[in-house]
Write a protein that holds these residues in place. Structure first.
Motif, PDB file in Angstrom:
ATOM      1  N   ILE A  43      -2.371   9.092   8.936  1.00 38.07           N
ATOM      2  CA  ILE A  43      -1.812   9.531   7.655  1.00 38.07           C
ATOM      3  C   ILE A  43      -2.634  10.684   7.081  1.00 38.07           C
ATOM      4  O   ILE A  43      -2.083  11.674   6.581  1.00 38.07           O
ATOM      5  CB  ILE A  43      -1.743   8.350   6.670  1.00 38.07           C
ATOM      6  N   ASP A  44      -3.956  10.568   7.172  1.00 37.04           N
ATOM      7  CA  ASP A  44      -4.825  11.649   6.689  1.00 37.04           C
ATOM      8  C   ASP A  44      -4.592  12.934   7.481  1.00 37.04           C
ATOM      9  O   ASP A  44      -4.581  14.030   6.914  1.00 37.04           O
ATOM     10  CB  ASP A  44      -6.294  11.233   6.789  1.00 37.04           C
ATOM     11  N   SER A  45      -4.407  12.803   8.790  1.00 39.52           N
ATOM     12  CA  SER A  45      -4.131  13.984   9.623  1.00 39.52           C
ATOM     13  C   SER A  45      -2.798  14.616   9.242  1.00 39.52           C
ATOM     14  O   SER A  45      -2.661  15.841   9.229  1.00 39.52           O
ATOM     15  CB  SER A  45      -4.114  13.589  11.104  1.00 39.52           C
ATOM     16  N   ALA A  46      -1.811  13.766   8.928  1.00 40.07           N
ATOM     17  CA  ALA A  46      -0.509  14.281   8.504  1.00 40.07           C
ATOM     18  C   ALA A  46      -0.622  15.036   7.186  1.00 40.07           C
ATOM     19  O   ALA A  46       0.068  16.039   6.967  1.00 40.07           O
ATOM     20  CB  ALA A  46       0.486  13.126   8.378  1.00 40.07           C
ATOM     21  N   LYS A  47      -1.498  14.544   6.301  1.00 40.40           N
ATOM     22  CA  LYS A  47      -1.721  15.242   5.028  1.00 40.40           C
ATOM     23  C   LYS A  47      -2.248  16.648   5.257  1.00 40.40           C
ATOM     24  O   LYS A  47      -1.809  17.618   4.635  1.00 40.40           O
ATOM     25  CB  LYS A  47      -2.741  14.474   4.194  1.00 40.40           C
ATOM     26  N   VAL A  48      -3.220  16.736   6.177  1.00 38.38           N
ATOM     27  CA  VAL A  48      -3.888  18.020   6.423  1.00 38.38           C
ATOM     28  C   VAL A  48      -2.897  19.082   6.874  1.00 38.38           C
ATOM     29  O   VAL A  48      -2.966  20.245   6.445  1.00 38.38           O
ATOM     30  CB  VAL A  48      -5.007  17.854   7.477  1.00 38.38           C
ATOM     31  N   ILE A  49      -1.953  18.685   7.742  1.00 38.65           N
ATOM     32  CA  ILE A  49      -0.996  19.678   8.236  1.00 38.65           C
ATOM     33  C   ILE A  49       0.284  19.712   7.414  1.00 38.65           C
ATOM     34  O   ILE A  49       1.221  20.438   7.736  1.00 38.65           O
ATOM     35  CB  ILE A  49      -0.661  19.414   9.722  1.00 38.65           C
ATOM     36  N   GLY A  50       0.334  18.908   6.344  1.00 40.01           N
ATOM     37  CA  GLY A  50       1.432  18.995   5.382  1.00 40.01           C
ATOM     38  C   GLY A  50       2.752  18.421   5.845  1.00 40.01           C
ATOM     39  O   GLY A  50       3.818  18.936   5.495  1.00 40.01           O
ATOM     40  N   LEU A  51       2.742  17.346   6.623  1.00 39.97           N
ATOM     41  CA  LEU A  51       4.003  16.723   7.048  1.00 39.97           C
ATOM     42  C   LEU A  51       4.712  16.089   5.852  1.00 39.97           C
ATOM     43  O   LEU A  51       4.079  15.485   4.993  1.00 39.97           O
ATOM     44  CB  LEU A  51       3.731  15.669   8.120  1.00 39.97           C
ATOM     45  N   ASN A  52       6.031  16.205   5.827  1.00 41.02           N
ATOM     46  CA  ASN A  52       6.822  15.779   4.682  1.00 41.02           C
ATOM     47  C   ASN A  52       7.371  14.363   4.916  1.00 41.02           C
ATOM     48  O   ASN A  52       8.552  14.173   5.177  1.00 41.02           O
ATOM     49  CB  ASN A  52       7.962  16.780   4.468  1.00 41.02           C
ATOM     50  N   VAL A  53       6.505  13.372   4.807  1.00 42.04           N
ATOM     51  CA  VAL A  53       6.893  11.982   5.065  1.00 42.04           C
ATOM     52  C   VAL A  53       6.232  11.063   4.043  1.00 42.04           C
ATOM     53  O   VAL A  53       5.039  11.179   3.769  1.00 42.04           O
ATOM     54  CB  VAL A  53       6.481  11.525   6.490  1.00 42.04           C
ATOM     55  N   ASN A  54       7.008  10.148   3.473  1.00 44.03           N
ATOM     56  CA  ASN A  54       6.462   9.087   2.628  1.00 44.03           C
ATOM     57  C   ASN A  54       6.124   7.883   3.507  1.00 44.03           C
ATOM     58  O   ASN A  54       6.916   7.521   4.378  1.00 44.03           O
ATOM     59  CB  ASN A  54       7.477   8.645   1.569  1.00 44.03           C
ATOM     60  N   VAL A  55       4.990   7.260   3.239  1.00 39.80           N
ATOM     61  CA  VAL A  55       4.560   6.118   4.046  1.00 39.80           C
ATOM     62  C   VAL A  55       4.301   4.908   3.155  1.00 39.80           C
ATOM     63  O   VAL A  55       3.614   5.013   2.145  1.00 39.80           O
ATOM     64  CB  VAL A  55       3.281   6.440   4.853  1.00 39.80           C
ATOM     65  N   ARG A  56       4.874   3.760   3.552  1.00 44.46           N
ATOM     66  CA  ARG A  56       4.580   2.496   2.876  1.00 44.46           C
ATOM     67  C   ARG A  56       4.071   1.496   3.905  1.00 44.46           C
ATOM     68  O   ARG A  56       4.596   1.422   5.018  1.00 44.46           O
ATOM     69  CB  ARG A  56       5.828   1.934   2.193  1.00 44.46           C
ATOM     70  N   ILE A  57       3.064   0.710   3.514  1.00 47.77           N
ATOM     71  CA  ILE A  57       2.527  -0.321   4.401  1.00 47.77           C
ATOM     72  C   ILE A  57       2.689  -1.668   3.715  1.00 47.77           C
ATOM     73  O   ILE A  57       2.205  -1.876   2.605  1.00 47.77           O
ATOM     74  CB  ILE A  57       1.043  -0.053   4.734  1.00 47.77           C
ATOM     75  N   LEU A  58       3.378  -2.601   4.368  1.00 45.35           N
ATOM     76  CA  LEU A  58       3.660  -3.917   3.815  1.00 45.35           C
ATOM     77  C   LEU A  58       3.049  -5.014   4.690  1.00 45.35           C
ATOM     78  O   LEU A  58       2.885  -4.828   5.899  1.00 45.35           O
ATOM     79  CB  LEU A  58       5.173  -4.143   3.712  1.00 45.35           C
TER      80      LEU A  58
ATOM     81  N   PHE B 231       0.854  -1.176   0.000  1.00 45.90           N
ATOM     82  CA  PHE B 231       0.000   0.000   0.000  1.00 45.90           C
ATOM     83  C   PHE B 231       0.894   1.231   0.000  1.00 45.90           C
ATOM     84  O   PHE B 231       1.969   1.227   0.584  1.00 45.90           O
ATOM     85  CB  PHE B 231      -0.892   0.020   1.234  1.00 45.90           C
ATOM     86  N   SER B 232       0.454   2.276  -0.632  1.00 41.29           N
ATOM     87  CA  SER B 232       1.259   3.495  -0.663  1.00 41.29           C
ATOM     88  C   SER B 232       0.388   4.688  -0.316  1.00 41.29           C
ATOM     89  O   SER B 232      -0.665   4.882  -0.910  1.00 41.29           O
ATOM     90  CB  SER B 232       1.874   3.714  -2.048  1.00 41.29           C
ATOM     91  N   LYS B 233       0.792   5.434   0.695  1.00 44.18           N
ATOM     92  CA  LYS B 233       0.081   6.647   1.083  1.00 44.18           C
ATOM     93  C   LYS B 233       1.098   7.776   1.129  1.00 44.18           C
ATOM     94  O   LYS B 233       2.111   7.692   1.821  1.00 44.18           O
ATOM     95  CB  LYS B 233      -0.559   6.479   2.467  1.00 44.18           C
ATOM     96  N   LEU B 234       0.852   8.836   0.378  1.00 41.92           N
ATOM     97  CA  LEU B 234       1.785   9.943   0.322  1.00 41.92           C
ATOM     98  C   LEU B 234       1.194  11.169   0.998  1.00 41.92           C
ATOM     99  O   LEU B 234       0.009  11.455   0.860  1.00 41.92           O
ATOM    100  CB  LEU B 234       2.121  10.285  -1.136  1.00 41.92           C
ATOM    101  N   THR B 235       2.007  11.874   1.767  1.00 44.63           N
ATOM    102  CA  THR B 235       1.548  13.099   2.395  1.00 44.63           C
ATOM    103  C   THR B 235       1.605  14.237   1.388  1.00 44.63           C
ATOM    104  O   THR B 235       2.095  14.091   0.270  1.00 44.63           O
ATOM    105  CB  THR B 235       2.428  13.449   3.607  1.00 44.63           C
ATOM    106  N   LYS B 236       1.104  15.386   1.788  1.00 44.84           N
ATOM    107  CA  LYS B 236       0.927  16.524   0.892  1.00 44.84           C
ATOM    108  C   LYS B 236       2.211  16.917   0.159  1.00 44.84           C
ATOM    109  O   LYS B 236       2.203  17.197  -1.035  1.00 44.84           O
ATOM    110  CB  LYS B 236       0.407  17.716   1.707  1.00 44.84           C
ATOM    111  N   SER B 237       3.340  16.908   0.888  1.00 41.15           N
ATOM    112  CA  SER B 237       4.592  17.362   0.279  1.00 41.15           C
ATOM    113  C   SER B 237       5.581  16.210   0.094  1.00 41.15           C
ATOM    114  O   SER B 237       6.775  16.406   0.130  1.00 41.15           O
ATOM    115  CB  SER B 237       5.220  18.455   1.149  1.00 41.15           C
ATOM    116  N   SER B 238       5.054  14.999  -0.131  1.00 45.48           N
ATOM    117  CA  SER B 238       5.922  13.827  -0.169  1.00 45.48           C
ATOM    118  C   SER B 238       6.771  13.732  -1.438  1.00 45.48           C
ATOM    119  O   SER B 238       7.641  12.896  -1.519  1.00 45.48           O
ATOM    120  CB  SER B 238       5.085  12.551  -0.050  1.00 45.48           C
TER     121      SER B 238
END
Length: 589
Positions: free
Chosen positions: A284-299, A226-233
């Protein structure tokens, strides 16, 4: 003649007594005070008031005086044409009731303003706003009825078999019969129907157990990644967070005997994983809202207690270059992963295990251990400079040795020949000019009652407070009335807090909008740990530096890491809580 007059007077008095407000009950085989109280719709305290000897247990064929139930719903006007009334049970708080009915603490406090002026009381009737929907209600074929149905436990029967026979879950069976949480004695009479409507909602929402933000079919189709990217990823400086969660997709795909729905009903571990995952997605959705610069992968870690796909995942996904990894769930698998990526000092965070763990410098135990909890509350007491008196069962030799070796003035109370505690045993160790903290470590009902009774008697002369070092299931039995614990302001350590703030209510309501149910402990844990990690990775310093210098507090969990004796990191974020006299749970100052 004199004896005859006494007999007549007693007979007249007794006849009048039972004819007006009382009745008799002959104790049946396997019955407990809790079951008898439920049968007559009174509280265990009501029975104890008339039958003080029953506090030490009830015997077969003994006679109890039972008061006529006076519980009535308050006269209130209908709210939007609908109205729910909740009877406050032992150990409940406004916060726990608000969670049960999926409303905010503020809603309950506003609509019950007059009734809550003096705090919450056992047996009190609360009006619940009509917009509420019961939390985590479970479908059942058992109809609500005033007639109580019992089941006598047979040899080799299990809780699961009995619950399944009456279309209940094990959790529901334990709610109806809290005495069986620690064991299931042969011949015990279990409540399996009738009063069950006190615990199970009549209004069953159309939300199945699979109603979460993620469906298992979607996991299978997603090819295990799974791949979830934050706003500034897309930034080159984005940190990399990886989560290894035990979906075990291959096992589900190859299971030809069970459908996905039946798998979810049977597999508690998978349900826990999905709950945790739903909290991860909210973070992850909350991190998107505040624009945290982190890439997230779920395995998918494809793990069990004895196996995992950890080695393959490290090689195929270049996990040596991650900035932090959460998971796997099992401690042995977490330790294996930490060793595999230790050369690059990649932080590996154990999400759920309370074990202390191996000595691996890049291993972070995010769940405080039981030893850490005990140490935290003892440190709190030492800082208060109180007089510590310990009552410890004979079998608790490790704790007794710990107290003796600590050499910090802890006084150990001895038991009498009956295996109990006398009031004078405590009094001779109490001090007038200090708070006397009584550390109680016993699962025996008679010992707990004896100690708390003695403390209550001594309260006018001394400052006293009850302390427990870890969860004690015996305290949850109705035989130990909540009022005595609140009067003694029972102090205890906890890894989570009750959070009734507006921010916490917003989180729970937002979660429900997405998932159709309110978050349970694993969903909140998934959110808190993931959001804490995302915040740490978004700083200019690396994860290790922020962990050593910064403590955070999320919805229910606190994260305050420090190196322990084995060189790995452990979370010392522990709350010291106490029962207050208004039946609320507060943080100790």
């Amino acid at each position: 003649m004199f004896k005859r007059v006494i007999f007549i007077l007693v007979l007249v008095f007794t006849s009048s007594l039972f004819g007006q407000n009382y009745t008799k009950h002959i104790v049946l085989k396997g019955e407990t005070i809790t079951q008898i109280a439920l049968k007559y719709k009174v509280s265990p305290l009501d029975i104890y008031n008339l039958n003080p000897d029953a506090q030490s247990g009830v015997k077969l064929n003994s006679v109890l005086l039972i008061p006529v139930s006076k519980l009535k719903a308050p006269a209130v006007s209908s709210i939007n044409g609908k109205q729910k009334i909740h009877e406050v049970l032992a150990k409940e708080t406004v916060y726990s009731i608000s969670n049960l009915y999926a409303v905010s603490v503020e809603d309950i406090q506003i609509i019950n303003k007059d009734g809550l002026k003096e705090g919450l009381k056992i047996g009190q009737m609360l009006v619940i706003p009509s917009k509420s929907t019961l939390k985590l209600a479970v479908k059942t074929n058992v109809k609500a009825s005033d007639k109580i149905i019992y089941h006598e436990v047979l040899p080799k029967e299990t809780k699961y078999a009995i619950a399944n026979k009456y279309t209940l879950t094990v959790e529901q069976l334990e709610q109806l019969n809290p005495e069986i949480i620690s064991g299931l004695p042969i011949g015990y009479k279990l409540i399996v129907s009738g009063i069950i409507n006190k615990f199970i909602s009549k209004e069953q929402p159309e939300v199945a157990i699979t109603s979460k933000s993620i469906k298992i079919e979607d996991i299978v189709k997603s090819n295990k990644v799974f791949s979830k990217l934050t706003k500034s990823s897309t930034s080159q400086n984005a940190k990399q967070l990886v989560l290894l969660l035990p979906f075990n997709i291959l096992k589900i795909e190859n299971d030809s005997l069970n459908s996905v729905a039946s798998k979810l009903k049977k597999d508690k571990f998978l349900n826990m994983t999905l709950d945790f995952y739903s909290g991860v997605l909210m973070a992850i959705d909350s991190a998107k809202v505040i624009g945290l610069n982190v890439n997230v992968r779920i395995l998918d870690s494809e793990e069990t207690k004895n196996s995992s796909a950890i080695t393959k995942l490290v090689q195929q996904n270049n996990l040596q270059n991650a900035d932090a990894i959460i998971g796997p769930f099992y401690q042995t698998n977490v330790e294996k992963l930490a060793e595999l990526v230790s050369s690059n000092n990649v932080p590996v965070i154990s999400p759920l295990s309370k074990e202390i763990g191996k000595s691996i410098p890049n291993l972070y135990q995010s769940m405080p251990s039981n030893d850490d909890s005990k140490a935290a509350i003892l440190d709190y007491i030492y800082k208060k400079n109180g007089n510590i008196v310990a009552v410890i069962d004979a079998k608790k030799t490790t704790l007794k040795d710990f107290f003796i070796k600590s050499k910090k003035g802890i006084k150990i109370v001895g038991f009498n020949e009956k295996g109990s505690i006398a009031k004078d045993s405590l009094k001779k160790l109490f001090l007038k000019n200090k708070m006397n903290y009584v550390v109680l470590d016993s699962q025996k009902t008679n010992v707990i009652l004896a100690v708390t009774n003695a403390m209550l008697v001594l309260m006018p002369e001394y400052q006293v407070q009850l302390v427990i070092l870890e969860a004690n299931s015996t305290l949850d039995f109705d035989e130990i009335d909540l009022s005595r614990l609140t009067k003694l302001k029972m102090l205890y350590p906890s890894i989570v807090r009750e959070n009734s703030t507006r921010e916490a209510d917003i989180f729970r309501n937002d979660f429900k909008k997405v998932n159709k149910v309110f978050p349970n402990q694993f969903a909140i844990r998934g959110f808190d740990l993931t959001f804490d990690t995302l915040l740490r990775l978004s700083q200019d310093k690396n994860y290790q530096e922020t962990s050593e210098n910064v403590a955070t507090e999320q919805i229910e969990n606190k994260f305050s890491y420090s190196k322990n004796s084995v060189e790995s990191y452990s979370n010392k974020g522990i709350y010291i809580l106490y029962y207050d006299t208004d039946l609320t749970i507060k943080q100790a100052e």
